[in-house]
Scaffold this motif. Structure first.
Motif, short mmCIF file in Angstrom:
data_model
loop_
_atom_site.label_atom_id
_atom_site.label_comp_id
_atom_site.label_asym_id
_atom_site.label_seq_id
_atom_site.Cartn_x
_atom_site.Cartn_y
_atom_site.Cartn_z
N VAL A 43 5.16 9.40 0.03
CA VAL A 43 6.39 8.73 -0.42
C VAL A 43 6.74 9.16 -1.84
O VAL A 43 7.90 9.45 -2.15
N LEU A 44 5.74 9.24 -2.70
CA LEU A 44 5.99 9.67 -4.08
C LEU A 44 6.49 11.11 -4.12
O LEU A 44 7.41 11.44 -4.89
N LEU A 45 5.90 11.98 -3.29
CA LEU A 45 6.34 13.37 -3.27
C LEU A 45 7.78 13.48 -2.77
O LEU A 45 8.58 14.25 -3.30
N THR A 46 8.12 12.70 -1.74
CA THR A 46 9.48 12.75 -1.20
C THR A 46 10.50 12.23 -2.22
O THR A 46 11.56 12.83 -2.42
N VAL A 47 10.18 11.13 -2.87
CA VAL A 47 11.10 10.55 -3.86
C VAL A 47 11.29 11.50 -5.04
O VAL A 47 12.43 11.75 -5.49
N LEU A 91 12.49 3.76 3.42
CA LEU A 91 11.04 3.76 3.44
C LEU A 91 10.56 3.31 4.82
O LEU A 91 11.00 2.28 5.34
N LEU A 92 9.66 4.09 5.39
CA LEU A 92 9.08 3.76 6.70
C LEU A 92 7.61 3.42 6.51
O LEU A 92 6.92 4.00 5.67
N GLY A 93 7.15 2.47 7.31
CA GLY A 93 5.75 2.05 7.22
C GLY A 93 5.43 1.01 8.27
O GLY A 93 6.12 0.88 9.29
N HIS A 105 0.86 -1.18 0.00
CA HIS A 105 0.00 0.00 0.00
C HIS A 105 0.90 1.23 0.00
O HIS A 105 1.55 1.54 1.00
N LEU A 106 0.94 1.92 -1.12
CA LEU A 106 1.83 3.06 -1.32
C LEU A 106 1.07 4.35 -1.03
O LEU A 106 -0.05 4.55 -1.54
N LEU A 137 3.74 1.74 2.84
CA LEU A 137 4.87 2.64 2.63
C LEU A 137 4.35 4.05 2.86
O LEU A 137 3.68 4.63 1.99
N GLU A 138 4.63 4.63 4.04
CA GLU A 138 4.00 5.88 4.46
C GLU A 138 4.94 7.08 4.42
O GLU A 138 4.52 8.17 4.09
#
Length: 421
Positions: free
Chosen positions: A28-32, A52-54, A23-24, A63-64
């Motif tokens: 996470v996408l913004l940080t990457v 990745l933390l979650g 579950h993404l 993946l939060e």
């Protein structure tokens, strides 16, 4: 060579046997993407590596959050995580995110679309040996972003899990002699993922989407030029002050700052444009699939020239998938429901509903106006009563209060000894 080397690290088994569900989250996408953008624009050296933390609940992995990591060169030039720095930073994130408790569930980097390469293996082995043996790898593909529309609207990333496989083909145990075990090699197996969004993330994503609307194109040279002139030429008279104020006003007008209403309008139009663009891509995808079908599926039975539907696809033709065809047919059958059969009646009904809405709005304005008038009358009455009370209080301090002028004149006449008629 790179392609063959990268393909050797990807497992030959396409389907995952672990059953992990990823579950993404959008943060996470913004940080990457932010990390990759800064790394590219600042021309930084070294690989792009982050953690990745979650949460890991059974077969579900979330993946939060994500953060960038420092790397060092190990033996034989292998890239590894800075052990002391990474432990301190990971503990800081754990102290902040205690409810719910988050832990290291994987790491991210950039890879070609073919999959991970040899330089990614040391970091992954370090993470699974020291921190989490079920850590996943989020591989971002910059080449897919540069390709544009060739990705068919999919996210330019792939999530892998690590598995150990033998070098021997399946079922071949000829090398397993004298109790010797066949060596196992680390492989990466692709996992499916879904995007989940929380309430806080929805606010953040909405803020980022609206951020493009308030980007003002301010000419820095004009602003610096005005400041330089103001510092070099001292203001000595009124004319120079007026010229300076006019120059500053012109600079503000040239900045083209947007109001909140304009930002909201731009965000709404951008969202609609993106939706229309996505719809166009989906329609083109369906059109290309239908075009690639055999001619017997594109023409009527009388026009097929004896070609039957049982004939398999030839070279250059797509494989026939009957569930997809039935879904497309159901979609086409629902299209008349969106288009009214009687256009005049539909326009008349729409006009009637529009008039009803306008009438309700006018009644609301009239009600608010009546309320405001009533409130103004009440306040006017309070002020009038206060003025009358003030006048009466002033007359009591001077002498007796008389109801009218006739009584006052009669009293003064009697006091003077004159008859009152």
């Amino acid at each position: 060579m790179a392609q063959s080397h990268s393909s050797s690290l990807v497992s030959s088994h396409k389907a995952s046997d672990s059953g992990l569900q990823i579950h993404l989250h959008p943060l996470v996408l913004l940080t990457v993407s932010d990390f990759i953008t800064r790394h590219t624009l600042c021309r930084q050296q070294g690989p792009i590596v982050g953690a990745l933390l979650g949460q890991h609940n059974g077969r579900d992995i979330t993946l939060e959050y994500a953060f960038e990591c420092q790397v060092v060169s190990g033996d034989q030039g292998a890239v590894l995580l800075h052990q002391a720095w990474f432990q301190d930073r990971l503990q800081q994130y754990k102290d902040v995110h205690k409810e719910p408790a988050l832990d290291l569930v994987g790491w991210f980097t950039t890879t070609p679309p073919t999959g991970p390469e040899a330089q990614h293996v040391p970091i992954h082995q370090q993470i699974i040996h020291d921190y989490n043996e079920t850590a996943v790898l989020l591989a971002f593909h910059p080449a897919s972003v540069l390709a544009g529309g060739e990705n068919n609207g999919k996210l330019p990333l792939t999530i892998y899990e690590s598995v150990y496989e033998s070098q021997e083909p399946d079922g071949d145990r000829s090398m397993d002699l004298d109790g010797q075990q066949v060596p196992l090699n680390l492989k990466f197996q692709e996992l499916s993922c879904s995007v989940d969004t929380g309430q806080a993330e929805m606010i953040s994503v909405d803020f980022v989407a609206r951020g493009g609307g308030n980007a003002a194109n301010v000419d820095s040279s004009t602003r610096s030029k005005g400041k330089g002139q103001a510092s070099q030429a001292p203001v000595t008279d009124k004319a120079s002050k007026e010229a300076s104020s006019q120059q500053e006003a012109k600079a503000l007008n040239d900045s083209s700052l947007l109001s909140p209403e304009d930002e909201e309008l731009i965000a709404s139009l951008t969202a609609r444009a993106n939706a229309i663009k996505m719809l166009h891509i989906r329609i083109q995808l369906l059109k290309s699939y239908l075009t690639s079908l055999p001619p017997s599926y594109l023409t009527a039975p009388s026009e097929s020239n004896g070609t039957t539907a049982d004939e398999g696809p030839t070279t250059g033709q797509a494989e026939i998938n009957h569930p997809i065809l039935r879904s497309i047919q159901a979609l086409v059958n629902r299209l008349p429901l969106l288009i009214p059969s009687d256009g005049a009646a539909f326009e008349q009904e729409s006009l009637s509903e529009k008039n009803d809405v306008t009438l309700v709005g006018l009644l609301g304005d009239l009600t608010r106006g009546t309320k405001n008038l009533r409130e103004m009358g009440r306040k006017f009455g309070i002020v009038s009563d206060a003025k009358q009370q003030g006048r009466r209080g002033g007359m009591r301090s001077i002498g007796p209060v008389y109801e009218d002028t006739d009584e006052l004149f009669q009293t003064h006449t009697l006091q003077m000894g004159q008859p009152y008629e």
